[in-house]
Enzyme design. Structure first.
Site, PDB file in Angstrom:
ATOM      1  N   HIS A 250       0.873  -1.193   0.258  1.00 22.64           N
ATOM      2  CA  HIS A 250       0.236   0.236  -0.036  1.00 22.64           C
ATOM      3  C   HIS A 250       0.806   1.488   0.097  1.00 22.64           C
ATOM      4  CE1 HIS A 250      -3.292  -2.901   0.929  1.00 22.64           C
ATOM      5  NE2 HIS A 250      -2.765  -3.186   2.515  1.00 22.64           N
TER       6      HIS A 250
ATOM      7  N   ASP B 183       3.557  -8.503   1.135  1.00 20.31           N
ATOM      8  CA  ASP B 183       4.074  -9.114   2.258  1.00 20.31           C
ATOM      9  C   ASP B 183       3.545 -10.321   2.509  1.00 20.31           C
ATOM     10  OD1 ASP B 183       2.766  -7.392   3.720  1.00 20.31           O
ATOM     11  OD2 ASP B 183       3.317  -6.735   4.929  1.00 20.31           O
TER      12      ASP B 183
END
Length: 465
Positions: A80, A231
């Protein structure tokens, strides 16, 4: 024997591992970098600091092997974050991170004016302040001169891949968290780019996670570089959470519950994310913004000491609660204004009591996410820094009422190495934790009371501050 590098560009540090073609980790390195909080709710890092840490880490990681045998590099990273580059591919400003919540007004505009219904149609998700699109709007509105110099926009791990290869690319799992990506069709959303006023030429080319995007000669290597992953999708590759029926819980700076799906699912509850997976398929994910970071705050900031604190067993009469909303909250509340809190402190409250309350509060927040899933979960793997505490793992198992398998690898970095190697390996389990049913009954009661506290805090922070 060939080797593969896995990189996890985390929030506090980059973790690099070197794995062989059989998935055995032969070396690991960690390099820290600073995070900046210019104002409450702001969270930034300098992308140049990431690259310095990665390049130094690569040199150290591969110094003891024949570098000609290093065949691939994979990078997973914090999702993000907004990285903005000028026409010469230089960084324009510090990156706005996933836990930066300054774009609350822009988030409300997207959800209420553009509407959650249209956002879900265009992207499969609603707006959260942590997503990239609201951040982009914030910069456009508040730093127009700087925004006018912007020519490329990318995510944190994509910047590292650019520095490694000279090619700007992203992967479908990381792109899913921007809110300008059409998750179902695995491409940039033209409708969202029109709403944001962004030309697609500003964005990286999109690849599947294991596809090669270029080669690198960094640290004296001559190795392919793959597109990599966000991730949590990287951690899912490292824990073999690739098929329906599996579940992985990650307890890093933030906390996630990750469940794969063979098909795109538009979740009934908008607080769940529907993202692309690394294997050409999809996954659902619930995310809390503060997990192991709450434990770090308690022990390092409040008590300024180590982590070797034992906790007592839960009691029915206990009234101490910890609300883990240190950076606001994403799932299930989507609330940037709520704050963390201890509730029920007395003169008799000990450090051990507060430690247990932190473990419980984060575990309750994880349960908030799990309860949104349509299917029952009976077993979950767990990875991340939070797994270092066996006591916490027992509390988590007791709160969730399910058996947990504690993973014996580095999560995202290991998954990135496996993606680069093109293999899937069943993870090693360090140990399993079964719930204590007597304690689970106590935690069922405490959880029902925990759920009553958020509406009170929500009203307080929205009306009184």
């Amino acid at each position: 024997m060939n080797y593969y590098v896995g990189i996890d560009l985390g929030t506090s540090a980059v973790k690099l591992i070197l794995a062989d073609e059989n998935g055995k980790t032969v070396n690991s390195v960690s390099k820290e970098y600073p995070i900046f909080f210019p104002q409450p709710g702001y969270s930034e890092q300098n992308p140049e600091d990431w690259w310095s840490a990665v390049s130094e880490g690569l040199e150290e990681l591969t110094s003891g092997v024949d570098k000609s045998l290093v065949k691939g590099v994979g990078c997973a990273g914090q999702m993000h974050g907004l990285v903005m580059l000028d026409e010469n591919m230089n960084v324009l400003r510090p990156a706005l991170l996933w836990n930066d919540v300054r774009a609350g007004k822009q988030t409300d505009y997207l959800n209420k004016v553009i509407s959650e219904e249209r956002l879900r149609e265009y992207t499969g998700n609603i707006a959260f302040a942590g997503f990239t699109a609201p951040k982009l709007m914030w910069v456009k509105e508040n730093e127009p001169e700087l925004f006018g110099k912007c020519r490329k926009i990318c995510l944190p791990k994509d910047y590292i891949n650019y520095k490694l290869t000279g090619n700007l690319a992203t992967d479908v799992s990381d792109a899913s968290g921007t809110l300008y990506f059409d998750v179902e069709n695995r491409r940039w959303s033209k409708e969202m780019l029109d709403i944001l006023g962004i030309d697609e030429s500003y964005l990286p080319a999109v690849y599947e996670s294991a596809e090669t995007i270029g080669e690198t000669n960094a640290a004296g290597l001559s190795a392919k570089v793959i597109a990599g992953a966000g991730d949590n999708a990287g951690a899912a590759a490292g824990t073999n959470t690739l098929t329906p029926g599996r579940c992985n819980i990650s307890l890093g700076t933030s906390g996630t519950v990750f469940i794969p799906s063979d098909k795109f699912i538009l979740p009934q509850n908008s607080a769940l994310h529907s993202f692309c997976h690394v294997n050409g398929k999809y996954h659902l994910m619930g995310c809390i913004l503060s997990a192991a970071s709450c434990n770090k705050w308690l022990n390092e900031t409040v008590f300024d000491s180590g982590y070797d604190v034992s906790v007592s067993a839960p009691k029915k009469e206990d009234t101490l609660y910890f609300m883990p909303y240190m950076s606001g909250e994403r799932c299930p509340h989507n609330d940037t204004s709520v704050k963390g809190a201890f509730i029920g402190l007395t003169h008799a409250t000990s450090r051990s009591d507060m430690q247990r309350a932190v473990f419980e509060g984060v575990s309750f927040a994880i349960k908030d996410c799990i309860e949104l899933y349509p299917d029952k979960i009976d077993f979950a793997t767990v990875c991340g820094g939070g797994t270092k505490s066996r006591e916490w793992m027992q509390i988590l198992a007791d709160v969730l009422g399910i058996e947990l398998g504690i993973i014996d690898n580095e999560g995202p970095s290991y998954g990135a190495a496996l993606l680069a190697a093109g293999v899937a390996i069943e993870p090693g389990i360090k140990y399993t934790v079964k719930p204590n049913l007597n304690f689970s009954e106590i935690y069922d009661i405490k959880y029902s009371k925990f759920k009553q506290l958020y509406p009170i805090m929500q009203d307080f922070y929205k009306e009184c501050l």
